[in-house]
Scaffold this active site. Sequence first.
Site, mmCIF file in Angstrom:
data_model
loop_
_atom_site.group_PDB
_atom_site.id
_atom_site.type_symbol
_atom_site.label_atom_id
_atom_site.label_comp_id
_atom_site.label_asym_id
_atom_site.label_seq_id
_atom_site.Cartn_x
_atom_site.Cartn_y
_atom_site.Cartn_z
ATOM 1 N N SER A 135 3.431 -2.019 10.290
ATOM 2 C CA SER A 135 4.886 -2.105 10.454
ATOM 3 C C SER A 135 5.448 -3.483 10.099
ATOM 4 C CB SER A 135 5.298 -1.684 11.869
ATOM 5 O OG SER A 135 4.921 -0.338 12.120
ATOM 6 N N GLU A 146 -5.406 -4.660 10.701
ATOM 7 C CA GLU A 146 -4.360 -3.652 10.863
ATOM 8 C C GLU A 146 -4.606 -2.871 12.146
ATOM 9 O OE1 GLU A 146 -2.406 -2.587 6.890
ATOM 10 O OE2 GLU A 146 -4.161 -1.330 7.100
ATOM 11 N N ASN A 201 0.864 -1.177 0.000
ATOM 12 C CA ASN A 201 0.000 0.000 0.000
ATOM 13 C C ASN A 201 0.899 1.224 0.000
ATOM 14 O OD1 ASN A 201 -1.767 2.065 0.543
ATOM 15 N ND2 ASN A 201 -2.215 1.425 2.658
ATOM 16 N N GLU A 252 -6.630 4.918 7.845
ATOM 17 C CA GLU A 252 -6.397 6.342 7.557
ATOM 18 C C GLU A 252 -7.635 6.973 6.918
ATOM 19 O OE1 GLU A 252 -2.700 5.747 5.491
ATOM 20 O OE2 GLU A 252 -1.784 5.189 7.400
ATOM 21 N N HIS A 257 -9.437 1.397 4.944
ATOM 22 C CA HIS A 257 -8.146 1.567 5.625
ATOM 23 C C HIS A 257 -8.316 2.538 6.799
ATOM 24 C CE1 HIS A 257 -4.039 2.787 6.433
ATOM 25 N NE2 HIS A 257 -3.672 1.650 5.865
ATOM 26 N N LYS A 278 0.184 4.328 -0.346
ATOM 27 C CA LYS A 278 -0.402 5.548 0.227
ATOM 28 C C LYS A 278 -0.129 6.741 -0.703
ATOM 29 C CE LYS A 278 -0.079 3.369 4.702
ATOM 30 N NZ LYS A 278 0.060 3.483 6.151
ATOM 31 N N GLY A 321 2.640 2.376 10.724
ATOM 32 C CA GLY A 321 3.605 3.460 10.553
ATOM 33 C C GLY A 321 4.326 3.849 11.833
HETATM 34 P P1 PGA Z 1 2.903 0.384 7.612
HETATM 35 O O1 PGA Z 1 1.442 0.597 6.985
HETATM 36 O O2 PGA Z 1 3.415 -0.936 7.046
HETATM 37 O O3 PGA Z 1 3.694 1.555 7.138
HETATM 38 O O4 PGA Z 1 2.742 0.320 9.080
HETATM 39 C C1 PGA Z 1 0.551 -0.469 6.835
HETATM 40 C C2 PGA Z 1 -0.752 0.013 6.262
HETATM 41 O O5 PGA Z 1 -1.188 1.119 6.618
HETATM 42 O O6 PGA Z 1 -1.376 -0.680 5.439
#
Ligand code: PGA
Length: 252
Positions: A211, A165, A9, A97, A95, A11, A171
């Site tokens: 992560s 998640e 992903n 976010e 997601h 982003k 992140g």
């Molecule tokens: P990350 O993001 O691997 O940077 O923690 C995962 C995600 O948001 O799908």
Amino acid sequence: MRTPFVVGNWKLHKTISEALALVTELKNQLGAVKGVAVGVAPPSTALHAVAKRLEGSSIAVASQNHHWEISGAWTGEVSAPLVADAGATWAIVGHSERRQFFGDTNEGVGKKAKAALAAGLGAIVCVGETLAERDASRTLEIVDAQLAGALAGITDASRLVIAYEPVWAIGTGRTATPGQAQEVHAHLRKQLTARFGADVANTIRIQYGGSVKPSNAEALIAEPDIDGALVGGASLEVADFVAIVKAARGNA
Ligand code: PGA
């Protein structure tokens, strides 16, 4: 039984030329990889170019978000049929976010999931609790409500993937332990079993996200109900993403 599925992903990262450089390298390095399915989710501006570049490879393209309506007066939106037209075969929905910053609700995520399936896309439905919710022992209650909203009215699970998640792991460099993740994944599979029956639930892949790195991917995916990964930051670097895909290979 379930082929692991690893999706990057991206982003809000990568110009078209950066995206093409990344997928050209992924195609070279993962073109012949077996025992694992792979996808990338570029920003929508690069989706078509990436899909074109990946033609003839087994690496799939996913969109990161779409509106639940097909078309209309929705300035700034893209729809499931439009991202499919641009070359996506998968769609990430819900997601955290999107939920946190753009107002996606459980009900809205359900409408987006349905729109994705109706457009012939596979849907990667994200669920996950915040740190405050985990600390209040509300993790299972939260993911249950998210799952129920996302799956409302969905009867065909053949193109459905769930991504667990935990928001506190996204992140942050702080990953759920394999045990913590497996506990939630097993719970989600139980919910999927109640909804679709065991035969179907056992075919639905549940990715872990938050992560994921080359150093922790293998241990996470070795858990019985963890069927791949949704990778953010580490999917932006060829070497890291390739290492994660290889770690997932054959660890269904
Ligand atoms: P990350 O993001 O691997 O940077 O923690 C995962 C995600 O948001 O799908």
